[in-house]
Motif scaffolding. Sequence first.
Motif, PDB file in Angstrom:
ATOM      1  N   GLN A   1       0.814  -1.035   0.079  1.00 14.18           N
ATOM      2  CA  GLN A   1       0.049   0.188   0.306  1.00 14.18           C
ATOM      3  C   GLN A   1       0.940   1.170   0.001  1.00 14.18           C
ATOM      4  OE1 GLN A   1      -4.189  -1.253   2.128  1.00 14.18           O
ATOM      5  NE2 GLN A   1      -2.756  -0.190   3.244  1.00 14.18           N
ATOM      6  N   ASN A   2       1.774   1.071   0.849  1.00 12.67           N
ATOM      7  CA  ASN A   2       2.625   2.410   0.727  1.00 12.67           C
ATOM      8  C   ASN A   2       3.586   2.678  -0.393  1.00 12.67           C
ATOM      9  OD1 ASN A   2       2.093   2.938   3.629  1.00 12.67           O
ATOM     10  ND2 ASN A   2       3.757   1.886   4.386  1.00 12.67           N
ATOM     11  N   ALA A   3       3.763   1.469  -1.095  1.00 12.17           N
ATOM     12  CA  ALA A   3       4.515   1.651  -2.454  1.00 12.17           C
ATOM     13  C   ALA A   3       3.828   2.247  -3.348  1.00 12.17           C
ATOM     14  CB  ALA A   3       5.172   0.311  -2.932  1.00 12.17           C
ATOM     15  N   LEU A   4       2.507   1.904  -3.285  1.00  8.37           N
ATOM     16  CA  LEU A   4       1.425   2.307  -4.373  1.00  8.37           C
ATOM     17  C   LEU A   4       1.189   3.748  -4.049  1.00  8.37           C
ATOM     18  CD1 LEU A   4      -1.860   0.537  -5.339  1.00  8.37           C
ATOM     19  CD2 LEU A   4      -2.097   3.121  -4.730  1.00  8.37           C
ATOM     20  N   ARG A   5       1.117   4.106  -2.626  1.00  9.81           N
ATOM     21  CA  ARG A   5       0.810   5.671  -2.349  1.00  9.81           C
ATOM     22  C   ARG A   5       2.253   6.477  -2.808  1.00  9.81           C
ATOM     23  NH1 ARG A   5      -2.444   3.741   2.811  1.00  9.81           N
ATOM     24  NH2 ARG A   5      -0.635   3.618   3.664  1.00  9.81           N
ATOM     25  N   ALA A   6       3.188   5.883  -2.683  1.00 12.31           N
ATOM     26  CA  ALA A   6       4.645   6.566  -3.128  1.00 12.31           C
ATOM     27  C   ALA A   6       4.562   6.895  -4.551  1.00 12.31           C
ATOM     28  CB  ALA A   6       5.660   5.943  -2.412  1.00 12.31           C
ATOM     29  N   GLY A   7       3.768   6.146  -5.272  1.00 10.30           N
ATOM     30  CA  GLY A   7       3.858   6.396  -6.848  1.00 10.30           C
ATOM     31  C   GLY A   7       4.774   5.392  -7.496  1.00 10.30           C
TER      32      GLY A   7
ATOM     33  N   ALA B   1      -9.232   3.314  -0.768  1.00 13.39           N
ATOM     34  CA  ALA B   1      -8.568   4.156  -1.746  1.00 13.39           C
ATOM     35  C   ALA B   1      -9.280   5.583  -1.939  1.00 13.39           C
ATOM     36  CB  ALA B   1      -8.459   3.330  -2.923  1.00 13.39           C
ATOM     37  N   ARG B   2     -10.541   5.427  -1.572  1.00 13.71           N
ATOM     38  CA  ARG B   2     -11.391   6.679  -1.719  1.00 13.71           C
ATOM     39  C   ARG B   2     -11.076   7.708  -0.783  1.00 13.71           C
ATOM     40  NH1 ARG B   2     -15.322   5.784  -5.441  1.00 13.71           N
ATOM     41  NH2 ARG B   2     -16.024   3.879  -6.005  1.00 13.71           N
ATOM     42  N   ARG B   3     -10.204   7.412   0.259  1.00  6.65           N
ATOM     43  CA  ARG B   3     -10.073   8.502   1.471  1.00  6.65           C
ATOM     44  C   ARG B   3      -8.858   9.193   0.807  1.00  6.65           C
ATOM     45  NH1 ARG B   3      -9.604   4.421   6.795  1.00  6.65           N
ATOM     46  NH2 ARG B   3     -11.952   3.763   6.722  1.00  6.65           N
ATOM     47  N   ASP B   4      -8.091   8.768  -0.202  1.00  4.81           N
ATOM     48  CA  ASP B   4      -7.099   9.434  -0.639  1.00  4.81           C
ATOM     49  C   ASP B   4      -7.261  10.066  -2.033  1.00  4.81           C
ATOM     50  OD1 ASP B   4      -4.553  10.388  -1.662  1.00  4.81           O
ATOM     51  OD2 ASP B   4      -3.556   8.643  -0.728  1.00  4.81           O
ATOM     52  N   ALA B   5      -7.319  11.554  -2.145  1.00  9.93           N
ATOM     53  CA  ALA B   5      -7.778  12.101  -3.451  1.00  9.93           C
ATOM     54  C   ALA B   5      -6.550  11.920  -4.591  1.00  9.93           C
ATOM     55  CB  ALA B   5      -7.861  13.513  -3.327  1.00  9.93           C
ATOM     56  N   ASN B   6      -5.326  11.550  -4.063  1.00  9.08           N
ATOM     57  CA  ASN B   6      -4.178  11.302  -5.169  1.00  9.08           C
ATOM     58  C   ASN B   6      -4.398   9.910  -5.771  1.00  9.08           C
ATOM     59  OD1 ASN B   6      -2.667  13.775  -4.961  1.00  9.08           O
ATOM     60  ND2 ASN B   6      -2.360  13.304  -2.974  1.00  9.08           N
ATOM     61  N   LEU B   7      -5.405   8.860  -5.290  1.00 12.00           N
ATOM     62  CA  LEU B   7      -5.237   7.678  -6.006  1.00 12.00           C
ATOM     63  C   LEU B   7      -6.344   7.797  -6.847  1.00 12.00           C
ATOM     64  CD1 LEU B   7      -4.984   5.448  -2.794  1.00 12.00           C
ATOM     65  CD2 LEU B   7      -3.065   6.329  -4.443  1.00 12.00           C
ATOM     66  N   VAL B   8      -6.029   7.179  -8.334  1.00  8.87           N
ATOM     67  CA  VAL B   8      -6.882   7.044  -9.219  1.00  8.87           C
ATOM     68  C   VAL B   8      -7.104   5.785  -9.739  1.00  8.87           C
ATOM     69  CG1 VAL B   8      -7.297   7.602 -11.589  1.00  8.87           C
ATOM     70  CG2 VAL B   8      -5.598   9.141 -10.224  1.00  8.87           C
ATOM     71  N   HIS B   9      -8.751   5.568  -9.713  1.00  6.23           N
ATOM     72  CA  HIS B   9      -9.178   3.999  -9.797  1.00  6.23           C
ATOM     73  C   HIS B   9      -8.898   3.804 -11.262  1.00  6.23           C
ATOM     74  CE1 HIS B   9     -12.749   1.058  -9.171  1.00  6.23           C
ATOM     75  NE2 HIS B   9     -11.321   0.511  -9.441  1.00  6.23           N
ATOM     76  N   LEU B  10      -8.239   2.628 -11.809  1.00  5.43           N
ATOM     77  CA  LEU B  10      -8.106   2.185 -13.145  1.00  5.43           C
ATOM     78  C   LEU B  10      -8.848   1.028 -13.412  1.00  5.43           C
ATOM     79  CD1 LEU B  10      -4.111   2.479 -12.991  1.00  5.43           C
ATOM     80  CD2 LEU B  10      -5.593   4.356 -13.637  1.00  5.43           C
TER      81      LEU B  10
END
Length: 304
Positions: A230-236, A247-256
């Motif tokens: 999860q942290n790797a994903l949030r780090a880009g 994921a909906r709690r983080d506006a920087n995460l985009v649903h693909l």
Amino acid sequence: MVSSSEPSWDFYRTFLAVLEHGSLSAAARELGLTQPTVGRHIDALEESVGAELFTRSQQGLLPTDAALVLKPYAETLASTTAALLRAASGSKDKVSGTVRISASEVIGTEVLPPILADLQAKYPELVVELSASDAVEDLLQREADIAVRMVAPAQEALLARHIGVISLGLFAHRSYIARHGKPETVEQLRLHKLIGFDRQTAYIRMMMKRYPFLDGVRLSFRSDHSTALQNALRAGIGIGFYQTPLARRDANLVHLLPEVEVAIDTWVVMHENLKTSPRCRVTFDALVTGLLDYVRGSETEDQS
């Protein structure tokens, strides 16, 4: 020759610590004992069972066949002793004492803390032990009092409440998409940096069966720990599966690729003998209520 005297439980506790750490010194540090005391415990247990339990090697103390035979029995003693102490810690008529909860790493670290904070604010004498691990602890052996599980319980002696389905989708951080673009089809995933588990589990095999395109996909980042993924994903770092309500709690995460979704059935379970325990009852009810809100919140957002 087997000794006629029954070994102290302390010897088995020491035995498990040496098994885990592979040395007398490390076991001593964990148990708060001196190294000579740990050595005496092992010697006494070997005398009682009439067999050598460890052999020395360059890698440390290695368990013998006799030690491996004893291990599950010692683990049962450990879980039973811990359950006994938890039961003794609570009173009959008020919510106090210790309750042990088992949950997956993601649920335990991301979802349960606010639920447990509200619970302990209401019942300040309640002590919570949380085992946040993807390993399933045995409730019948009292390794935990209550469990949040992603599979329907099979044992009849368990009290279970079905929570519903938690969805997992593919997500990426906006910074990753800015650098690498967004996949528009499942086939294009092979051109991207993907994040996933380092080993095959029942869950991974289920994913492979449902989505054959995942078989043979090269992962750019692997880990056995869900929180690390999860942290790797949030780090880009790349694209990975993520619980949709989280994921909906983080506006920087985009649903693909919304068509790629995994549904995880969720249950709260405890041994039926604990339903009259005040501390277990209120904890069970709080977990059910909190997780229902978590799942329903996701469903409401999906419909909006």
